[in-house]
Write a protein that holds these residues in place. Structure first.
Motif, PDB file in Angstrom:
ATOM      1  N   MET A  72      43.237  60.411  49.057  1.00  0.00           N
ATOM      2  CA  MET A  72      43.190  61.620  48.238  1.00  0.00           C
ATOM      3  C   MET A  72      44.041  61.435  46.988  1.00  0.00           C
ATOM      4  O   MET A  72      45.121  60.846  47.033  1.00  0.00           O
ATOM      5  N   GLN A  73      43.541  61.963  45.866  1.00  0.00           N
ATOM      6  CA  GLN A  73      44.308  61.858  44.619  1.00  0.00           C
ATOM      7  C   GLN A  73      45.664  62.517  44.770  1.00  0.00           C
ATOM      8  O   GLN A  73      45.796  63.609  45.297  1.00  0.00           O
ATOM      9  N   GLN A  74      46.688  61.808  44.348  1.00  0.00           N
ATOM     10  CA  GLN A  74      48.040  62.325  44.373  1.00  0.00           C
ATOM     11  C   GLN A  74      48.509  62.624  42.950  1.00  0.00           C
ATOM     12  O   GLN A  74      47.904  62.160  41.980  1.00  0.00           O
ATOM     13  N   GLN A 104      57.933  73.866  47.209  1.00  0.00           N
ATOM     14  CA  GLN A 104      57.042  73.694  48.353  1.00  0.00           C
ATOM     15  C   GLN A 104      56.790  74.992  49.120  1.00  0.00           C
ATOM     16  O   GLN A 104      55.841  75.073  49.896  1.00  0.00           O
ATOM     17  N   GLU A 157      41.171  72.455  50.730  1.00  0.00           N
ATOM     18  CA  GLU A 157      41.206  71.169  51.450  1.00  0.00           C
ATOM     19  C   GLU A 157      40.961  69.980  50.524  1.00  0.00           C
ATOM     20  O   GLU A 157      41.730  69.002  50.572  1.00  0.00           O
ATOM     21  N   GLY A 195      44.055  69.145  48.610  1.00  0.00           N
ATOM     22  CA  GLY A 195      45.300  69.010  49.355  1.00  0.00           C
ATOM     23  C   GLY A 195      46.204  70.209  49.187  1.00  0.00           C
ATOM     24  O   GLY A 195      47.427  70.080  49.155  1.00  0.00           O
ATOM     25  N   GLY A 201      49.472  72.918  57.842  1.00  0.00           N
ATOM     26  CA  GLY A 201      48.034  72.781  58.019  1.00  0.00           C
ATOM     27  C   GLY A 201      47.262  74.075  57.930  1.00  0.00           C
ATOM     28  O   GLY A 201      46.022  74.069  57.952  1.00  0.00           O
ATOM     29  N   GLN A 240      51.352  73.466  44.985  1.00  0.00           N
ATOM     30  CA  GLN A 240      49.929  73.748  45.197  1.00  0.00           C
ATOM     31  C   GLN A 240      49.260  74.190  43.899  1.00  0.00           C
ATOM     32  O   GLN A 240      48.135  73.764  43.587  1.00  0.00           O
ATOM     33  N   ARG A 254      48.287  71.250  41.600  1.00  0.00           N
ATOM     34  CA  ARG A 254      47.046  70.530  41.900  1.00  0.00           C
ATOM     35  C   ARG A 254      45.837  71.256  41.303  1.00  0.00           C
ATOM     36  O   ARG A 254      44.924  70.613  40.767  1.00  0.00           O
ATOM     37  N   TRP A 280      38.302  65.609  41.039  1.00  0.00           N
ATOM     38  CA  TRP A 280      39.458  65.271  41.870  1.00  0.00           C
ATOM     39  C   TRP A 280      39.072  64.114  42.777  1.00  0.00           C
ATOM     40  O   TRP A 280      38.091  64.195  43.498  1.00  0.00           O
ATOM     41  N   ASP A 281      39.838  63.079  42.708  1.00  0.00           N
ATOM     42  CA  ASP A 281      39.592  61.911  43.548  1.00  0.00           C
ATOM     43  C   ASP A 281      38.175  61.368  43.336  1.00  0.00           C
ATOM     44  O   ASP A 281      37.513  60.922  44.281  1.00  0.00           O
TER      45      ASP A 281
END
Length: 450
Positions: free
Chosen positions: A1-3, A57, A181, A184, A190, A215, A218, A229-230
């Motif tokens: 997954m793209q970070q 976070q 999802e 990310g 979760g 979040q 992103r 994305w990715d």
């Protein structure tokens, strides 16, 4: 997954450390309180600011920044053929309309709701009860749909109603496999992000979403990457183009080119100065995108004046992308400053707390040897220790005696508010002054009962 990789220093991502220091100094001078802030350029996190006790976070109350995510849910529904931009509200929610709706009310479309041009009367934004949609539509229209900008959070709630009606899912649940999802953006445990609901179980849409600064970052970077994305197209391209460009004149004929509130409005996004666009929420929950600079700035905050917060971001953080790289000494100074970011707690001069129980109507202040107990409301009772900040139930608290005055400070870790209390004692009682971010300042007289 793209970070989102973290640059070793801001200069590695094309951001001047001098600009970062200038922002921090300007913030201190202005007395505003961002909680967490990220500066992203060229796909790297150039700078992250965590102002203790807050962090990047922990999910945070977003207020109207939620609207941009509700808009994305509508975009997915259109892409999947479940709605159209010209779909009329009455065709999706006929049971919510008055028995004889006006022509203007019947004409409201998804597009009109997304651009804040529904024409609904202003009082529709203050309704409650068991059926918000029916109550809002009962207010009728005072303008023809599509012709007049009027910021209306219940209009976004109606978008949420439309999406839930055609998908069978709340906008939160609908976005989980489509946005949260893939990017990310699920919570660290979760779980899906929290989104508050009305009494009927419909996500409120125009507010009520809880996301961390990380979040939001992103989402902002995905917007900057035209929805990619990715290597996958995540956000609907048509929606993205419509959402992030002006669809309506939100100055209603008044234009000031240095004003971030009349540069045009898209689908639940504001157009900004310098060709930028943003999602925003009360108390400066922000996601600002600049395509020319290949840059995103996002933050969660406790700043009553959003304009002031935006001005500092425009001037110093986006400005840092157009400054020369700083020398090593300035870079080191910036890293040291970033590592030490924190808001102060009340100091304690070591004097004894004036023990006893003090009351005002239903409020009871209890002072013991080294701690203070104060119920803020029916849900929150705060425990304060002198000279020591502690966390409990999502609240950070601390108190201290200063020249005979008891100072108490409460900081909710997931919200923009603060409660700043000063208690001055006298024979038989005390004067308590309550102030803080999001609080109406007031002074009350307490009586000592024991």
């Amino acid at each position: 997954m793209q970070q989102l990789p973290f640059a070793a220093r801001p200069e590695d991502a094309g951001i001047s450390s001098r600009g970062i220091l200038d922002y921090i100094a300007a913030r201190e001078e202005a007395g505003i309180e961002p909680h967490a802030l990220w500066v992203i350029r060229h796909g790297q996190v150039a700078c992250r600011m965590n102002f203790a006790p807050y962090d990047d976070q922990t999910p945070h109350m977003l207020f109207s920044l939620s609207k941009s995510f509700c808009s994305a849910a509508a975009g997915f529904a259109v892409q999947e053929g479940l709605l159209g931009w010209d779909t009329k509200l009455i065709d999706v929610l006929p049971e919510k309309f008055p028995e004889e709706p006006s022509d203007w009310l019947r004409a409201i479309t998804l597009h009109d709701l997304l651009i804040m041009g529904s024409g609904l009367a202003p009082e529709s934004d203050n309704v409650g009860g068991e059926d918000w949609a029916k109550a809002a539509l009962a207010c009728g229209c005072d303008h023809a749909p599509g012709t007049h900008f009027n910021y209306n959070s219940h209009g976004t709630y109606l978008v949420s109603c439309m999406v839930q009606k055609v998908t069978g899912q709340t906008v939160r649940d609908y976005l989980v496999p489509r946005l949260f999802e893939p990017l990310g953006m699920m919570n660290p445990d979760g779980s899906a992000p929290q989104w508050d609901s009305c009494p009927a179980g419909i996500n409120v849409g125009g507010w009520g979403l809880w996301l961390s600064c990380a979040q939001i970052a992103r989402f902002g970077q995905c917007l900057l990457q035209k929805g990619m994305w990715d290597g996958v197209q995540v956000l609907p391209p048509e929606w993205l183009a419509l959402a992030t460009t002006a669809r309506i004149d939100n100055g209603n004929g008044v234009h000031e080119h240095d004003h971030d509130w009349n540069m045009g409005y898209g689908y639940q996004f504001w157009m900004c100065k310098h060709g930028r666009y943003r999602g925003d929420g009360m108390f400066a929950q922000l996601c600002v995108v600049d395509e020319r600079l290949d840059m995103v700035v996002c933050c969660v905050s406790g700043v009553p004046d959003i304009g002031k917060a935006l001005d500092l971001i425009h001037t110093h953080l986006f400005g840092a992308a157009e400054m020369a790289p700083s020398d090593e000494g300035t870079q080191s100074a910036a890293q040291e400053k970033l590592a030490a970011l924190a808001y102060p707690w009340p100091s304690h001069d070591g004097s004894a707390l004036p023990q006893g129980v003090y009351e005002y109507e239903n409020m009871k202040l209890t002072i013991e040897a080294d701690r203070v107990i104060l119920p803020l409301d029916e849900e929150h009772t705060c425990l304060f220790h002198a000279g020591r900040a502690e966390e409990g139930g999502g609240l950070m608290t601390c108190c201290g005696m200063q020249d005979g005055v008891l100072r108490m400070l409460v900081r909710p870790l997931r919200a923009p508010f603060t409660v700043d209390i000063a208690v001055a004692f006298s024979d038989g009682g005390a004067q308590m002054t309550l102030d803080g971010i999001g609080q109406e300042k007031k002074t009350i007289t307490l009586t000592k009962v024991c």
